[in-house]
Design an enzyme around this catalytic site. Sequence first.
Site, PDB file in Angstrom:
ATOM      1  CG  PHE A 151       1.440  15.355  -2.344  1.00 35.30           C
ATOM      2  CD1 PHE A 151       2.804  15.296  -2.128  1.00 35.30           C
ATOM      3  CD2 PHE A 151       0.678  14.237  -2.036  1.00 35.30           C
ATOM      4  CE1 PHE A 151       3.400  14.144  -1.596  1.00 35.30           C
ATOM      5  CE2 PHE A 151       1.263  13.078  -1.509  1.00 35.30           C
ATOM      6  CZ  PHE A 151       2.627  13.042  -1.285  1.00 35.30           C
ATOM      7  CG  ASP A 236      -4.610  12.600  -6.750  1.00 35.71           C
ATOM      8  OD1 ASP A 236      -5.323  11.933  -5.977  1.00 35.71           O
ATOM      9  OD2 ASP A 236      -3.373  12.716  -6.616  1.00 35.71           O
ATOM     10  CE  LYS A 265      -3.048   9.718   1.486  1.00 35.01           C
ATOM     11  NZ  LYS A 265      -2.632  10.765   0.581  1.00 35.01           N
TER      12      LYS A 265
HETATM   13  C1  LIG Z   1      -1.505  10.618  -0.415  1.00 34.42           C
HETATM   14  C2  LIG Z   1      -1.717  11.151  -1.779  1.00 34.42           C
HETATM   15  C3  LIG Z   1      -1.099  10.554  -2.881  1.00 34.42           C
HETATM   16  C4  LIG Z   1      -0.100   9.427  -2.769  1.00 34.42           C
HETATM   17  O1  LIG Z   1      -0.619   8.291  -2.165  1.00 34.42           O
HETATM   18  P1  LIG Z   1       0.395   7.193  -1.572  1.00 34.42           P
HETATM   19  O2  LIG Z   1      -0.522   6.057  -1.183  1.00 34.42           O
HETATM   20  O3  LIG Z   1       1.067   7.823  -0.394  1.00 34.42           O
HETATM   21  O4  LIG Z   1       1.350   6.841  -2.632  1.00 34.42           O
HETATM   22  C5  LIG Z   1      -1.389  11.062  -4.133  1.00 34.42           C
HETATM   23  N1  LIG Z   1      -2.235  12.103  -4.289  1.00 34.42           N
HETATM   24  C6  LIG Z   1      -2.841  12.699  -3.245  1.00 34.42           C
HETATM   25  C7  LIG Z   1      -3.771  13.838  -3.485  1.00 34.42           C
HETATM   26  C8  LIG Z   1      -2.582  12.248  -1.952  1.00 34.42           C
HETATM   27  O5  LIG Z   1      -3.142  12.867  -0.910  1.00 34.42           O
END
Ligand SMILES: *Cc1c(COP(=O)(O)O)cnc(C)c1O
Length: 411
Positions: A151, A236, A265
Amino acid sequence: MNENARLRSVMNLTQTLIDKAESYGAHNYHPLPLVLRQGAGAQVTDVDGKQYLDFLSCYSALNFGHQHPVIIRALLNQLQKLAVCSRAFYSEEFGYFTEELAAFTGLEMVLAMNSGAEACETAIKIARKWGYEKKKVDPNQANIICFENNFHGRTVTIVSFSTDPAYREGFGPFTPGFKIVPYDDPQAVEKAIDKNTVGVFIEPIQAEAGILVPQTGYLSQLRNICDKHQVLLMVDEIQTGLGRTGADFCYQHEKIKPDLLILGKSLGGGLLPISAVVGPRSVMEVIRPGQHGSTFGGNPLACAVARAAIQVLKTEKLSERSLVLGKKVLEKLREIQSAQIREVRGKGLLIGVELEPSAGGARKYCERLAQEGVLCKETHDHVIRIAPPLTISESDLFRGIEKISSIISET
Ligand SMILES: *Cc1c(COP(=O)(O)O)cnc(C)c1O
């Protein structure tokens, strides 16, 4: 519905607001049926005055809790000076922010964006450009290795390498240039690498997929493979970073360093969106003026908030706190006697309770928990995600865990 029930529902503010959201808001989420008005720390209050413990923390955007006073003060202070000015000029905050984030991550240069997905897109662009300029990959042939159940957000390019049909169906045509391999299998990565591979793009724990924690040593094996083949390790940490897993960054559990670190985040202190890609100069320098940008990316207000967030993480020792409390929570959850539990797993305060398919899905447990004043959200049908703010008091934390234990044991 009888007349009394109808009147009750008409007069009920919660239902009225839910109806408005369902009538006028696009249905891209399926929220629990409650309407929040206020938050402070790990507590939130709905429009009926009912209090809850927030065990979701906005998918880890709230590592510092709701309305952290130090971060609010930084925001208000900056708000009175300068909020937005574009990158057409330098701002006072941007210089400090990039220096401090580079120092905090032990990397050299920062590219600021707004959302997590934008930062992931940015990392993909940087990796591709690095590939063409530095690795001399064939023109337009760069590929990036990604993982099953990944994700990274919701843009067309990102869903192009998703393996979740719900994220993809109806959104094609997709962006080429990605190879998908199984997670937690270093050999699969090495086999997939070819002369045009520029990056391996990974979550150190697959959170959205159900808190999937790879074997110890996996990331350092990937580090070696990437070094051997001159491929960028792109990590990420949007959800796992900033203390969530019991370290400032999850990759630190394995004592490695990524080539590109992606943050979002909680970098916004729980107040506003800011995301970033951080990396060494030798990689980041491939982006030159005019080649990439964002109107709001790196705005002074967001920079001031991110600086305060990093400061709070350090001064409140939240990574250590997350590590210690996470261990205790895992122990408590593993004591639950229930045939419905398949596995309890996690690192720090990023924990998943996977239920047996026979339990009928995690959603109904989350609904029951909300009635009992604890907000959790199911992830991938059978997993209850437990991710409270790292600032939560021990008494609130274990009060919530008790509720979770009793609701799982009673079924
Ligand atoms: C939430 C998340 C994203 C995307 O972030 P957004 O601010 O919602 O675009 C990407 N990678 C990971 C691992 C996430 O948890």
